[in-house]
Design a protein around this motif. Structure first.
Motif, short mmCIF file in Angstrom:
data_model
loop_
_atom_site.label_atom_id
_atom_site.label_comp_id
_atom_site.label_asym_id
_atom_site.label_seq_id
_atom_site.Cartn_x
_atom_site.Cartn_y
_atom_site.Cartn_z
N ASN A 307 45.13 46.12 47.09
CA ASN A 307 43.92 46.62 47.75
C ASN A 307 43.47 45.76 48.94
OD1 ASN A 307 42.94 49.06 46.18
ND2 ASN A 307 43.20 47.59 44.51
N SER A 308 44.33 44.84 49.39
CA SER A 308 44.10 44.03 50.59
C SER A 308 42.83 43.18 50.50
CB SER A 308 44.02 44.93 51.84
OG SER A 308 45.20 45.67 52.00
N HIS A 309 42.54 42.66 49.32
CA HIS A 309 41.39 41.78 49.17
C HIS A 309 41.73 40.39 49.72
CE1 HIS A 309 39.92 44.44 45.59
NE2 HIS A 309 39.73 45.00 46.77
N GLU A 310 40.69 39.60 49.95
CA GLU A 310 40.90 38.23 50.41
C GLU A 310 41.42 37.36 49.26
OE1 GLU A 310 40.73 37.09 53.54
OE2 GLU A 310 40.41 39.21 54.05
N PRO A 311 42.25 36.35 49.56
CA PRO A 311 42.86 35.54 48.50
C PRO A 311 41.88 34.96 47.49
CG PRO A 311 43.93 35.09 50.58
CD PRO A 311 42.77 36.01 50.89
N ALA A 312 40.76 34.42 47.95
CA ALA A 312 39.79 33.84 47.02
C ALA A 312 39.23 34.91 46.07
CB ALA A 312 38.65 33.16 47.78
N GLU A 313 39.00 36.09 46.60
CA GLU A 313 38.50 37.21 45.79
C GLU A 313 39.56 37.68 44.80
OE1 GLU A 313 36.83 41.80 46.37
OE2 GLU A 313 37.41 40.61 48.12
N ILE A 314 40.80 37.71 45.26
CA ILE A 314 41.91 38.11 44.39
C ILE A 314 42.00 37.18 43.19
CG2 ILE A 314 44.44 38.24 44.22
CD1 ILE A 314 44.45 39.12 47.19
N LEU A 315 41.95 35.87 43.48
CA LEU A 315 42.09 34.87 42.41
C LEU A 315 40.92 34.93 41.44
CD1 LEU A 315 43.78 32.52 41.33
CD2 LEU A 315 42.37 30.99 42.70
N GLU A 316 39.71 35.08 41.96
CA GLU A 316 38.52 35.11 41.11
C GLU A 316 38.57 36.29 40.14
OE1 GLU A 316 34.84 34.08 39.44
OE2 GLU A 316 36.28 32.93 40.65
N PHE A 317 38.91 37.47 40.65
CA PHE A 317 38.96 38.64 39.77
C PHE A 317 40.07 38.50 38.74
CE2 PHE A 317 40.82 42.75 38.65
CZ PHE A 317 39.73 43.33 38.01
N ALA A 318 41.26 38.08 39.17
CA ALA A 318 42.39 37.94 38.24
C ALA A 318 42.05 36.96 37.13
CB ALA A 318 43.63 37.49 39.00
N THR A 319 41.35 35.89 37.47
CA THR A 319 40.99 34.87 36.49
C THR A 319 39.96 35.40 35.50
OG1 THR A 319 41.43 33.17 38.15
CG2 THR A 319 40.17 32.51 36.21
N LEU A 320 38.94 36.09 36.00
CA LEU A 320 37.94 36.69 35.11
C LEU A 320 38.57 37.70 34.17
CD1 LEU A 320 34.95 37.27 37.57
CD2 LEU A 320 35.04 35.64 35.67
N ALA A 321 39.49 38.51 34.70
CA ALA A 321 40.16 39.52 33.88
C ALA A 321 40.98 38.86 32.78
CB ALA A 321 41.05 40.39 34.76
N ALA A 322 41.70 37.80 33.13
CA ALA A 322 42.56 37.11 32.15
C ALA A 322 41.73 36.42 31.08
CB ALA A 322 43.43 36.10 32.89
N PHE A 323 40.65 35.77 31.49
CA PHE A 323 39.81 35.07 30.52
C PHE A 323 39.11 36.06 29.59
CE2 PHE A 323 36.03 32.60 29.18
CZ PHE A 323 36.70 31.52 28.61
N ASP A 324 38.64 37.15 30.16
CA ASP A 324 38.00 38.19 29.35
C ASP A 324 38.97 38.77 28.33
OD1 ASP A 324 35.67 40.20 29.02
OD2 ASP A 324 37.41 41.49 29.35
N LYS A 325 40.24 38.85 28.68
CA LYS A 325 41.25 39.41 27.78
C LYS A 325 41.38 38.60 26.50
CE LYS A 325 44.66 41.62 26.05
NZ LYS A 325 44.48 40.83 24.80
N LEU A 326 41.03 37.33 26.53
CA LEU A 326 41.12 36.47 25.35
C LEU A 326 40.19 36.92 24.23
CD1 LEU A 326 41.18 33.04 27.21
CD2 LEU A 326 43.10 34.08 25.98
N PHE A 327 39.26 37.83 24.56
CA PHE A 327 38.29 38.30 23.57
C PHE A 327 38.53 39.77 23.20
CE2 PHE A 327 36.61 34.98 26.26
CZ PHE A 327 36.21 34.05 25.32
N ILE A 328 39.73 40.26 23.50
CA ILE A 328 40.13 41.63 23.17
C ILE A 328 41.32 41.58 22.23
CG2 ILE A 328 41.02 43.81 24.12
CD1 ILE A 328 39.56 43.12 26.73
N ASP A 329 41.25 42.31 21.12
CA ASP A 329 42.27 42.21 20.08
C ASP A 329 43.59 42.86 20.48
OD1 ASP A 329 42.89 41.09 17.64
OD2 ASP A 329 42.42 42.89 16.51
N ALA A 330 43.54 43.92 21.27
CA ALA A 330 44.76 44.64 21.66
C ALA A 330 45.58 43.82 22.67
CB ALA A 330 44.40 46.00 22.24
N ASP A 331 46.78 44.32 23.00
CA ASP A 331 47.66 43.57 23.89
C ASP A 331 47.24 43.66 25.35
OD1 ASP A 331 49.01 43.35 21.49
OD2 ASP A 331 50.99 43.54 22.41
N ALA A 332 46.64 44.78 25.75
CA ALA A 332 46.23 44.98 27.15
C ALA A 332 44.71 45.07 27.24
CB ALA A 332 46.87 46.25 27.71
#
Length: 347
Positions: A307-332
């Protein structure tokens, strides 16, 4: 390094290539024996990425190998219900791979048991797949280092796919996830992975995986240092090394996840366009499930670059998504973009 990697325009689908797996989740206390029941999940690293991307409105295709039977028809229907295009799945063989993992344990843990031999995916061989047809309408090809760890034939199929994708100008990404229990066919990662990484535009992993798979040295004893600044500097040096050794690579992302009893500390970095970005620490005293967090981070990176986001924005969202996933029981992940950006993480 191309400073405009995050400005490339994409119109086609992201194709995720890898083995669909069933995960059996045992409880540590053995109650599954008393109850005659175990939680059961469907996933696989690349399917987890495709699931997230589809949820985030990125056109997603999933390519794997499955038997041609009623169960596969049900799986295909399920993928369609999640807006993942399964039309290119290769049908042959007799079984689907699975693995058994104690709930909450790490995929590198001794509680991991694989049962993937002779699966439909493991029996793929070069020449079976019409890559010109499979890659039609595809703008991005994603796979992980788990695929070539299965056997030499699958490693050769990966190489075959990357050659075809590169010839079409398709962006390619790899997750350097290292699974020591899979590398059992007489080859080391160093004999396989560097040849594949030469085709990749985006490489994700961590400094220790890069050491094992790409022979990029990490300072001895660094893991015991416990200093974020030193870890981030090591990641920067590793990232520069990868881009210098593999000129096609335009971005390198690293994750740092440190366990603390039942809790965790997590942060990441991204090197692209000659610039280096890192995140704040994300920490929690207790998590639910470690499976799929790295896949969610990978999906977040692809989502941002697509989606052509800026690198800092890309990293911030990816990190939040990954950390949030630690609290979800399913694989995805099951969270939308907006939910990820606004969710309050348990402490």
């Amino acid at each position: 390094m191309n400073k405009q990697f995050n400005k490339k325009k994409y119109t086609g689908s992201v194709l995720c290539f890898g083995e669909l797996l069933f995960r059996i989740s045992l409880d540590a206390g053995g109650n599954w024996l008393k109850n005659d029941a175990v939680p059961f999940f469907m996933g696989g690293a690349e399917l987890n990425v495709a699931t997230a991307l589809s949820l985030w409105d990125v056109p997603s295709q999933y390519f794997t190998a499955l038997p041609d039977n009623h169960m596969t028809a049900q799986i295909t229907s399920h993928l369609k219900s999640k807006d993942i295009d399964p039309s290119k799945i290769y049908h042959h063989g007799d079984r689907v791979g699975l693995y058994i993992l104690t709930k909450g344990a790490d995929l590198k843990n001794d509680s991991l048991i694989y049962d993937r031999a002779h699966s439909a995916f493991a029996e793929l061989k070069p020449g079976m797949i019409d890559w010109d047809k499979v890659l039609d309408g595809v703008s991005w090809f994603h796979f992980s280092a788990i695929c070539p760890a299965i056997n030499q034939h699958v490693a050769d199929v990966c190489n075959e796919a990357l050659i075809a994708a590169s010839a079409k100008g398709i962006t390619i990404s790899i997750d350097l996830n290292y699974r020591s229990k899979l590398w059992q066919y007489g080859k080391t990662p160093l004999q396989i992975i560097p040849e594949l990484v030469q085709y990749c535009d985006l490489v994700m992993g961590n400094i220790w995986a890069a050491e094992i798979m790409l022979s990029i040295p990490v300072e001895e004893g660094l893991h015991a240092v416990g200093q974020k600044a030193k870890y981030l500097d090591a990641a920067l040096q590793t990232s520069k090394h990868i881009t210098e050794k593999h000129p096609k690579c335009k971005a390198v992302a690293n994750t740092f996840r440190f366990d603390n009893n039942e809790g965790i500390t997590y942060y990441t970095s991204l090197y692209t366009g000659g610039e280096y970005h890192s995140t704040i620490d994300h920490a929690a005293l207790k998590i639910i499930n470690k499976v799929g967090s790295g896949d969610c981070f990978m999906a977040g990176l692809i989502y941002g670059f697509y989606n052509s986001h800026e690198p800092a924005e890309i990293l911030e969202f990816a990190t939040l998504a990954a950390f949030d996933k630690l609290f979800i029981d399913a694989d995805a992940t099951s969270k939308t973009v907006e939910e990820i950006k606004t969710t309050t993480i348990p402490k």
